[in-house]
Scaffold this motif. Structure first.
Motif, PDB file in Angstrom:
ATOM      1  N   TYR A   1       3.530  10.953  12.184  1.00  0.00           N
ATOM      2  CA  TYR A   1       2.463   9.957  12.165  1.00  0.00           C
ATOM      3  C   TYR A   1       2.235   9.479  10.726  1.00  0.00           C
ATOM      4  O   TYR A   1       2.333  10.258   9.778  1.00  0.00           O
ATOM      5  N   ALA A   2       1.914   8.216  10.585  1.00  0.00           N
ATOM      6  CA  ALA A   2       1.729   7.633   9.258  1.00  0.00           C
ATOM      7  C   ALA A   2       0.500   8.209   8.572  1.00  0.00           C
ATOM      8  O   ALA A   2      -0.552   8.382   9.189  1.00  0.00           O
ATOM      9  N   ILE A   3       0.658   8.494   7.279  1.00  0.00           N
ATOM     10  CA  ILE A   3      -0.468   8.916   6.444  1.00  0.00           C
ATOM     11  C   ILE A   3      -0.955   7.740   5.607  1.00  0.00           C
ATOM     12  O   ILE A   3      -2.151   7.483   5.519  1.00  0.00           O
ATOM     13  N   TYR A   4      -0.019   7.002   4.995  1.00  0.00           N
ATOM     14  CA  TYR A   4      -0.416   5.897   4.122  1.00  0.00           C
ATOM     15  C   TYR A   4       0.767   4.967   3.856  1.00  0.00           C
ATOM     16  O   TYR A   4       1.937   5.378   3.940  1.00  0.00           O
ATOM     17  N   PHE A   5       0.449   3.726   3.550  1.00  0.00           N
ATOM     18  CA  PHE A   5       1.411   2.713   3.123  1.00  0.00           C
ATOM     19  C   PHE A   5       0.950   2.148   1.785  1.00  0.00           C
ATOM     20  O   PHE A   5      -0.255   2.025   1.545  1.00  0.00           O
ATOM     21  N   SER A   6       1.887   1.785   0.919  1.00  0.00           N
ATOM     22  CA  SER A   6       1.507   1.223  -0.375  1.00  0.00           C
ATOM     23  C   SER A   6       2.619   0.344  -0.933  1.00  0.00           C
ATOM     24  O   SER A   6       3.808   0.549  -0.650  1.00  0.00           O
ATOM     25  N   ARG A   7       2.201  -0.619  -1.733  1.00  0.00           N
ATOM     26  CA  ARG A   7       3.175  -1.433  -2.468  1.00  0.00           C
ATOM     27  C   ARG A   7       3.656  -0.697  -3.715  1.00  0.00           C
ATOM     28  O   ARG A   7       4.688  -1.035  -4.282  1.00  0.00           O
ATOM     29  N   GLY A   8       2.910   0.294  -4.128  1.00  0.00           N
ATOM     30  CA  GLY A   8       3.320   1.141  -5.242  1.00  0.00           C
ATOM     31  C   GLY A   8       4.172   2.289  -4.729  1.00  0.00           C
ATOM     32  O   GLY A   8       4.317   2.498  -3.520  1.00  0.00           O
TER      33      GLY A   8
END
Length: 290
Positions: free
Chosen positions: A193-200
């Motif tokens: 399951y996804a925890i986080y998405f980022s452009r960094g």
């Protein structure tokens, strides 16, 4: 006057805090209501390709020719090969794009110019369909080499995770893409399951440098939604992380919904800038794709 200034400055933050708490309460209530419902097999699936002409980075992008065919056509042709999709439609607010798509045989749903992102455009198109579907797949129109197996993979992942409302795919991040803000990174928990998405670059480390031994993940733009959740999504107020990163999937996570992620072996071939077109065409020539 000094005391008055301090008092006034304290009011603004308190209003912001109340607004954030209210939004969080709305989201938590919606998530709790959703997960409290009886779940059933989600079998009927529609693929929607959102396409808009006025892209800030690449105006007219869906119509750009890639080895003689409009990019939107190449994406549509790939999506039509997915075995899990009962129907594929293009959702657009532009008549030129609509006419182009009808010309090569695609189903087209016209949407308003007010849609703020692809998810909202998918939702509006879904509401206009003449038949109900259980799952809606948002297929990025700028992925002309999307693998049909990836589409099938995220659909099956969502069907197999009754506690999730959203599914997507990731692949290995290349070192040269690590600091590119157009390449979105993702971190996933042990259960997928996804925890986080980022452009960094995430995760980060104490050195502040890329760790060549760490398996960083690159988010592929394709995503699927539970149809009931898709209707809820536009009603949820924007969230701080969503606005800061300019990533619509963060709103899903900030409101406490679950997102299933599959890992695939796939090179990301998205077209974000005019320069990417030449790269895609060169790759297609190498692979003898006409």
């Amino acid at each position: 006057m000094a005391n008055s200034s301090i008092s006034d400055s304290g009011k603004a933050p308190s209003k912001i805090v109340r607004a954030v708490l209210l939004a969080a309460a709305i989201g938590a209530s919606a998530a709790a209501a959703y997960y409290g419902r009886g779940r059933r097999l989600r079998s009927r699936v529609v693929g929607i390709i959102p396409a808009r002409f006025a892209s800030s980075r690449f105006r007219g992008k869906p119509l750009v020719k890639i080895l003689g065919k409009p990019m939107i056509q190449r994406t549509w042709e790939r999506a039509m090969l997915a075995s899990t999709l009962d129907r594929v439609v293009v959702a657009t607010d532009d008549q030129t794009i609509a006419e182009c798509c009808r010309g090569f045989g695609a189903d087209v749903i016209m949407t308003s110019e007010s849609c703020r992102n692809g998810t909202e455009r998918c939702n509006e198109a879904f509401q206009k369909l003449d038949k109900y579907y259980d799952i809606v797949v948002n297929i990025q129109g700028d992925e002309p080499l999307i693998e049909p197996e990836i589409i099938d993979g995220i659909v099956k992942a969502l069907q197999g995770a009754p506690d999730a409302v959203f599914s997507t795919a990731v692949t290995a991040l290349k070192a040269e893409d690590a600091l590119d803000p157009n390449r979105v990174k993702c971190i996933v928990d042990k259960r997928g399951y996804a925890i986080y998405f980022s452009r960094g670059l995430i995760p980060s480390n104490k050195s502040g440098r890329l760790n060549p031994k760490f398996p960083y993940l690159l988010h592929l733009g394709i995503q699927s939604y539970d149809a009931k959740f898709l209707r809820t999504y536009p009603q949820l107020p924007p969230t701080p992380l969503q606005l800061e990163e300019d990533l619509e999937q963060l709103k899903v996570l900030e409101y406490g919904y679950k997102m299933k992620v599959i890992k695939v072996d796939h090179d990301a071939h998205g077209v974000d800038t005019p320069e990417d077109v030449e790269r895609i065409e060169a790759l297609m020539r190498e692979r003898n794709i006409s």
